[in-house]
Design a protein around this motif. Structure first.
Motif, short mmCIF file in Angstrom:
data_model
loop_
_atom_site.label_atom_id
_atom_site.label_comp_id
_atom_site.label_asym_id
_atom_site.label_seq_id
_atom_site.Cartn_x
_atom_site.Cartn_y
_atom_site.Cartn_z
N PHE A 1 -7.64 8.95 16.55
CA PHE A 1 -7.13 8.03 15.53
C PHE A 1 -7.91 8.21 14.23
O PHE A 1 -9.14 8.22 14.21
CB PHE A 1 -7.24 6.59 15.99
N VAL A 2 -7.17 8.31 13.13
CA VAL A 2 -7.73 8.39 11.78
C VAL A 2 -7.01 7.38 10.91
O VAL A 2 -5.77 7.24 11.00
CB VAL A 2 -7.59 9.80 11.18
N THR A 3 -7.76 6.69 10.07
CA THR A 3 -7.16 5.79 9.09
C THR A 3 -7.70 6.14 7.72
O THR A 3 -8.60 6.97 7.58
CB THR A 3 -7.44 4.32 9.44
N THR A 4 -7.13 5.53 6.69
CA THR A 4 -7.58 5.79 5.33
C THR A 4 -7.62 4.50 4.54
O THR A 4 -7.01 3.49 4.90
CB THR A 4 -6.63 6.75 4.57
N GLU A 5 -8.33 4.54 3.43
CA GLU A 5 -8.19 3.60 2.32
C GLU A 5 -8.23 4.45 1.07
O GLU A 5 -9.23 5.10 0.78
CB GLU A 5 -9.32 2.56 2.31
N LEU A 6 -7.14 4.48 0.32
CA LEU A 6 -6.98 5.48 -0.73
C LEU A 6 -6.73 4.86 -2.10
O LEU A 6 -5.84 5.27 -2.84
CB LEU A 6 -5.84 6.45 -0.38
N GLU B 1 0.86 -1.18 0.00
CA GLU B 1 0.00 0.00 0.00
C GLU B 1 0.90 1.23 0.00
O GLU B 1 1.72 1.40 0.91
CB GLU B 1 -0.92 -0.04 1.23
N TYR B 2 0.73 2.12 -0.99
CA TYR B 2 1.81 3.05 -1.31
C TYR B 2 1.52 4.54 -1.10
O TYR B 2 2.46 5.33 -0.99
CB TYR B 2 2.27 2.81 -2.75
N GLU B 3 0.27 4.95 -1.08
CA GLU B 3 -0.01 6.39 -0.97
C GLU B 3 0.53 6.98 0.33
O GLU B 3 1.13 8.06 0.32
CB GLU B 3 -1.52 6.64 -1.06
N GLY B 4 0.33 6.29 1.43
CA GLY B 4 0.81 6.78 2.71
C GLY B 4 2.31 6.92 2.77
O GLY B 4 2.83 7.99 3.14
N PRO B 5 3.06 5.87 2.42
CA PRO B 5 4.52 6.02 2.41
C PRO B 5 5.00 7.17 1.53
O PRO B 5 5.92 7.90 1.90
CB PRO B 5 4.99 4.66 1.89
N HIS C 1 -3.71 3.62 4.86
CA HIS C 1 -3.92 2.34 4.19
C HIS C 1 -4.51 2.58 2.81
O HIS C 1 -5.09 3.63 2.53
CB HIS C 1 -4.89 1.45 4.98
N SER C 2 -4.37 1.57 1.95
CA SER C 2 -5.12 1.48 0.70
C SER C 2 -5.39 -0.01 0.47
O SER C 2 -5.12 -0.83 1.35
CB SER C 2 -4.37 2.13 -0.46
N GLY C 3 -5.90 -0.36 -0.70
CA GLY C 3 -6.39 -1.71 -0.89
C GLY C 3 -5.34 -2.77 -1.17
O GLY C 3 -5.66 -3.95 -1.23
N GLU D 1 -3.67 10.92 -8.42
CA GLU D 1 -4.84 11.44 -7.70
C GLU D 1 -4.86 10.96 -6.25
O GLU D 1 -5.08 11.77 -5.33
CB GLU D 1 -6.13 11.00 -8.42
N THR D 2 -4.63 9.67 -6.02
CA THR D 2 -4.70 9.16 -4.65
C THR D 2 -3.51 9.63 -3.81
O THR D 2 -3.65 9.89 -2.61
CB THR D 2 -4.79 7.63 -4.63
N THR D 3 -2.35 9.77 -4.44
CA THR D 3 -1.19 10.29 -3.71
C THR D 3 -1.41 11.74 -3.32
O THR D 3 -1.04 12.16 -2.21
CB THR D 3 0.09 10.13 -4.54
N ALA D 4 -2.03 12.52 -4.20
CA ALA D 4 -2.33 13.92 -3.88
C ALA D 4 -3.31 14.00 -2.70
O ALA D 4 -3.19 14.89 -1.85
CB ALA D 4 -2.91 14.62 -5.10
#
Length: 334
Positions: free
Chosen positions: A205-210, A61-65, A144-146, A219-222
């Motif tokens: 606490f906040v999480t994501t799926e992007l 999962e790459y957007e966060g890193p 997180h993402s898928g 788009e998702t990285t932005a």
């Protein structure tokens, strides 16, 4: 309980910007006294809250890193009031392998909390987060993402909590992230998750799926980069104006929103991610891959909602998650 075997090359209390590693001994065939090295950046200035920002909880999962790496390179201490702890590759062995779980011990980081100081590599990392890093934090953002097996609408999420004051803090932070979708999330497998380790300590606490599909898009990285900055501004750690965007609010009312494959085969989706379906609508057909001339298995929506998750890629196993729905909350004001 014995002390954590993880050590840090940075001083979490020192002012300024530090780049270093969390170092975990790992004796293996090619290095008897080797280590797992987890990159970390600490930025501290003056007084204020602490934000713990993590990516790579799962290694595919790459957007966060990507968002965290850029923040670690560009943020300066003079812009900070408080402390930011940036860890782009939480499960570093999994990130290096491009896999969801660790190639060392098969450990799923997000199912390994609170961890053990005398356990597997993954459990030792989880223990360090539970006993050392989480107690430092006021707000925690875990990206997180898928990964390779799911595709998500891009959302930020928080959970329904018994402590309503804490829930309100989490919801406000989630909304400040300002993803295209904001979700009140239902977990199907909450035991031993990082989310709940943080929430049990009273953290915001906040999480994501992007997104997902084992890659990141511009788009998702932005979205990740904007959301990280927005959250830091929301906490008062960074000064500035949050970037706003339209966000649609979603909720998951019960487990009926999750749809699992009743058999293995080749997926033939009848709806696309982002579409709204009624109860009973066809979501997908699953065709057998061992013969021709056979009828496919039909999977229908067990509840109405917006298709927010779908399986990826085109083959699915019996019991795998096929699709997830959510209810759009029309009454929420932007």
């Amino acid at each position: 309980m014995p002390p954590s075997p993880v050590s840090s090359t940075v001083d979490f209390d020192a002012p300024g910007v530090q780049h270093g590693h969390l170092q975990l001994p790992w004796s293996r065939d090619d290095s008897a006294w080797g280590s797992v090295m987890i990159p970390v950046t600490v930025i501290r200035n003056g007084t204020g809250p602490t934000a713990l920002i993590t990516g790579g909880n799962h290694g595919d999962e790459y957007e966060g890193p990507l968002a965290i790496l850029e923040a670690a390179r560009t943020l300066t201490a003079d812009k900070v009031s408080g402390r930011i702890i940036l860890i782009p590759f939480m499960n570093a062995p999994a990130v290096s392998a491009g896999t969801r779980t660790s190639p060392i011990d098969g450990g799923n980081m997000n199912r390994s909390f609170p961890g053990r100081p005398d356990g597997s590599i993954t459990e030792k990392i989880a223990d360090y987060f539970t006993r050392v890093l989480l107690p430092m934090a006021d707000v925690v953002l875990d990206f997180h993402s898928g990964g390779r097996s799911l595709d998500f609408l891009p959302f930020a999420a928080c959970h329904t909590l018994d402590d309503k004051e804490q829930e309100a803090r989490c919801r406000a932070a989630r909304d400040a992230f300002c993803a295209p979708y904001s979700l009140q999330m239902l977990e199907i497998d909450p035991a031993a998750m990082y989310d709940h380790a943080a929430e049990r300590q009273g953290k915001t606490f906040v999480t994501t799926e992007l997104g997902g599909r084992g890659t990141a898009t511009p788009e998702t990285t932005a979205i990740a980069r904007r959301g990280l900055r927005n959250l830091l501004i929301h906490t008062g750690i960074l000064q500035g104006r949050q970037e706003t965007a339209v966000t649609r609010h979603l909720a998951q009312d019960d487990a009926a929103c999750f749809h699992f494959a009743p058999r293995a085969g080749m997926l033939d989706f009848a709806v696309s991610i982002g579409e709204t379906v009624a109860q009973g609508d066809l979501l997908a057909r699953i065709w057998p891959t061992d013969r021709t001339g056979a009828e496919p298995e039909h999977v229908h929506a067990s509840t109405p909602g917006l298709v927010m998750v779908r399986h990826h890629p085109g083959l699915i196993r019996h019991g795998d998650c096929l699709a997830v729905l959510a209810t759009e909350l029309q009454h929420v004001k932007e």
